[in-house]
Design a protein around this motif. Structure first.
Motif, short mmCIF file in Angstrom:
data_model
loop_
_atom_site.label_atom_id
_atom_site.label_comp_id
_atom_site.label_asym_id
_atom_site.label_seq_id
_atom_site.Cartn_x
_atom_site.Cartn_y
_atom_site.Cartn_z
N SER A 6 29.45 58.39 -75.46
CA SER A 6 29.60 58.34 -73.99
C SER A 6 30.65 58.49 -73.46
O SER A 6 30.13 59.13 -71.76
CB SER A 6 29.21 57.29 -73.91
N TRP A 7 31.72 59.16 -73.02
CA TRP A 7 33.04 58.54 -72.97
C TRP A 7 32.59 60.42 -72.07
O TRP A 7 33.06 61.10 -70.94
CB TRP A 7 34.04 58.20 -72.67
N THR A 10 30.19 60.87 -68.99
CA THR A 10 31.10 59.61 -68.54
C THR A 10 32.27 60.41 -67.60
O THR A 10 32.24 60.77 -65.94
CB THR A 10 31.66 57.90 -68.85
N SER A 80 23.72 60.31 -60.29
CA SER A 80 24.19 60.70 -61.94
C SER A 80 22.69 60.60 -62.62
O SER A 80 22.59 61.86 -64.42
CB SER A 80 25.43 59.43 -61.96
N GLY A 106 26.52 56.23 -70.82
CA GLY A 106 27.75 56.80 -70.27
C GLY A 106 27.93 57.08 -68.67
O GLY A 106 28.58 57.33 -67.60
N LYS A 107 25.79 57.39 -68.59
CA LYS A 107 25.67 57.11 -67.25
C LYS A 107 26.30 55.92 -66.57
O LYS A 107 26.42 56.13 -64.89
CB LYS A 107 24.70 57.62 -67.03
N LEU A 109 28.63 53.90 -66.98
CA LEU A 109 30.04 53.79 -66.49
C LEU A 109 30.59 54.03 -65.66
O LEU A 109 31.63 54.55 -65.50
CB LEU A 109 30.64 54.23 -68.30
N ALA A 110 30.05 55.93 -65.64
CA ALA A 110 30.02 56.33 -64.38
C ALA A 110 29.87 56.08 -63.34
O ALA A 110 30.60 56.45 -62.05
CB ALA A 110 29.40 57.89 -65.14
#
Length: 242
Positions: A6-7, A10, A80, A106-107, A109-110
């Motif tokens: 996920s990171w 991000t 995103s 991930g999206k 968090l971004a």
């Protein structure tokens, strides 16, 4: 769920955001302008407005950060998620070992991290300037106070999550970033409408009212979470996100 995957997603979105001037303007310049201009307007009113009216106006201005983080999160989430859809790069991502949950997290968090971080930084500027301009009028430092703490630690994150979850759903239905932004803003109009009674001092921004607002947004967030999770599935993205 593998958080490292996920990171990676991000970070990839962070690099894309840095190349978009419109995103940088929304993230940096717009909040900074308001964080400086709003205290300056308070400064100009300190000699012609009562202390109670000044407090009501300052509280209304602090509520603006709830609206602002929603706007920022909407802009980021649109680029995103919808940006991937427009560029048809979601399908290749789904072809990797990344799961839908890892991709969606991930999206999220971004969009969440930059929006909330910028709000925190600019609210600090706002509070410092408010204290600088009103200490002589009030006889004490207005900030920090529990109202602002509640706004920043509870309502601002909930508002950001509201925006991001909603944009996942909207992105499955539209193919234009501007349209996605407009639809997202429409959904938040009831909360934006509270700004007017706050400015006119017909509604008090206290912990009780903030708690009610938070509970309402939280319930919406929970509902949108389940809808967005269902919407952001591999099968639906490949067959319905056109």
């Amino acid at each position: 769920m593998n958080l490292s995957k996920s990171w990676v997603i991000t970070n990839k979105d962070f690099s894309i955001f840095m190349k978009k001037k419109r995103i940088l303007y929304t993230l940096i310049i717009l909040p900074l302008i308001f964080s400086i201009l709003l205290p300056l307007s308070i400064r100009s009113l300190t000699t012609v407005t009562s202390a109670n009216d000044l407090i009501a106006l300052i509280n209304a201005f602090s509520y603006f950060y709830i609206i602002l983080v929603y706007i920022q999160s909407t802009t980021l989430a649109s680029y995103s998620i919808l940006g991937e859809k427009i560029e048809q790069s979601l399908e290749p991502l789904l072809a990797t070992p990344t799961t839908e949950s890892e991709l969606l997290f991930g999206k999220t968090l971004a969009s969440f991290i930059p929006a909330v971080a910028i709000i925190y930084a600019n609210s600090l500027i706002f509070m410092i300037l408010i204290d600088l301009f009103t200490t002589n009028t009030f006889g004490y430092l207005f900030y920090p106070n529990w109202t602002m703490v509640f706004i920043l630690l509870v309502v601002v994150p909930l508002s950001s999550i509201f925006s991001i979850q909603l944009n996942v759903i909207i992105s499955s239905r539209v193919n234009d970033v501007r349209t996605a932004n407009q639809l997202g803003f429409l959904m938040f109009l009831p909360f934006m409408g509270l700004y007017i009674p706050l400015v006119t001092n017909s509604l008090s921004l206290n912990i009780t009212n903030l708690t009610i607002i938070s509970i309402i947004i939280l319930l919406i967030d929970i509902t949108l979470f389940y809808i967005s999770k269902s919407t952001f599935s591999r099968d639906k993205i490949l067959t319905m996100w056109k």
